[in-house]
Design a protein around this motif. Sequence first.
Motif, PDB file in Angstrom:
ATOM      1  N   CYS A  37       0.816  -1.272   0.044  1.00 57.83           N
ATOM      2  CA  CYS A  37      -0.042   0.082   0.046  1.00 57.83           C
ATOM      3  C   CYS A  37       1.000   1.142  -0.148  1.00 57.83           C
ATOM      4  O   CYS A  37       1.713   1.409   0.589  1.00 57.83           O
ATOM      5  CB  CYS A  37      -0.836  -0.019   1.118  1.00 57.83           C
ATOM      6  SG  CYS A  37      -2.063   1.473   1.203  1.00 57.83           S
ATOM      7  N   THR A  62      -1.863   4.180   5.165  1.00 59.14           N
ATOM      8  CA  THR A  62      -2.004   2.861   4.450  1.00 59.14           C
ATOM      9  C   THR A  62      -3.645   2.196   4.936  1.00 59.14           C
ATOM     10  O   THR A  62      -4.243   2.539   5.750  1.00 59.14           O
ATOM     11  CB  THR A  62      -1.049   1.728   5.156  1.00 59.14           C
ATOM     12  OG1 THR A  62      -1.243   1.603   6.391  1.00 59.14           O
ATOM     13  CG2 THR A  62       0.418   2.179   4.618  1.00 59.14           C
ATOM     14  N   CYS A  75      -6.862   0.242  -7.102  1.00 61.10           N
ATOM     15  CA  CYS A  75      -5.747   0.407  -6.244  1.00 61.10           C
ATOM     16  C   CYS A  75      -4.466   0.351  -7.120  1.00 61.10           C
ATOM     17  O   CYS A  75      -4.130  -0.738  -8.001  1.00 61.10           O
ATOM     18  CB  CYS A  75      -5.673  -0.723  -5.138  1.00 61.10           C
ATOM     19  SG  CYS A  75      -4.349  -0.646  -4.347  1.00 61.10           S
TER      20      CYS A  75
END
Length: 78
Positions: free
Chosen positions: A20, A42, A69
Amino acid sequence: MTVTVRPERAVRVSIDVGKCIGVGQCVFAAADIFDQDDSDGTVLLHAGGKDAEVPAAHRDAVLEAARLCPSGAVAVTS
């Protein structure tokens, strides 16, 4: 991004905090499922831990979160 899903079923979402980069697209797509750590941004799951079963009602939002993402930190399976 990993997405393997059967239609109209609950899905399992997994997060990899090490991947992340804190962009937050997951939170924008599925705020009922994801959150961000206040200290570094995160990804977190509201359910806690690194994976959780997500009801079918949130399936599309979680799939969108995985698609958006940029680092591949969100994985969805059925």
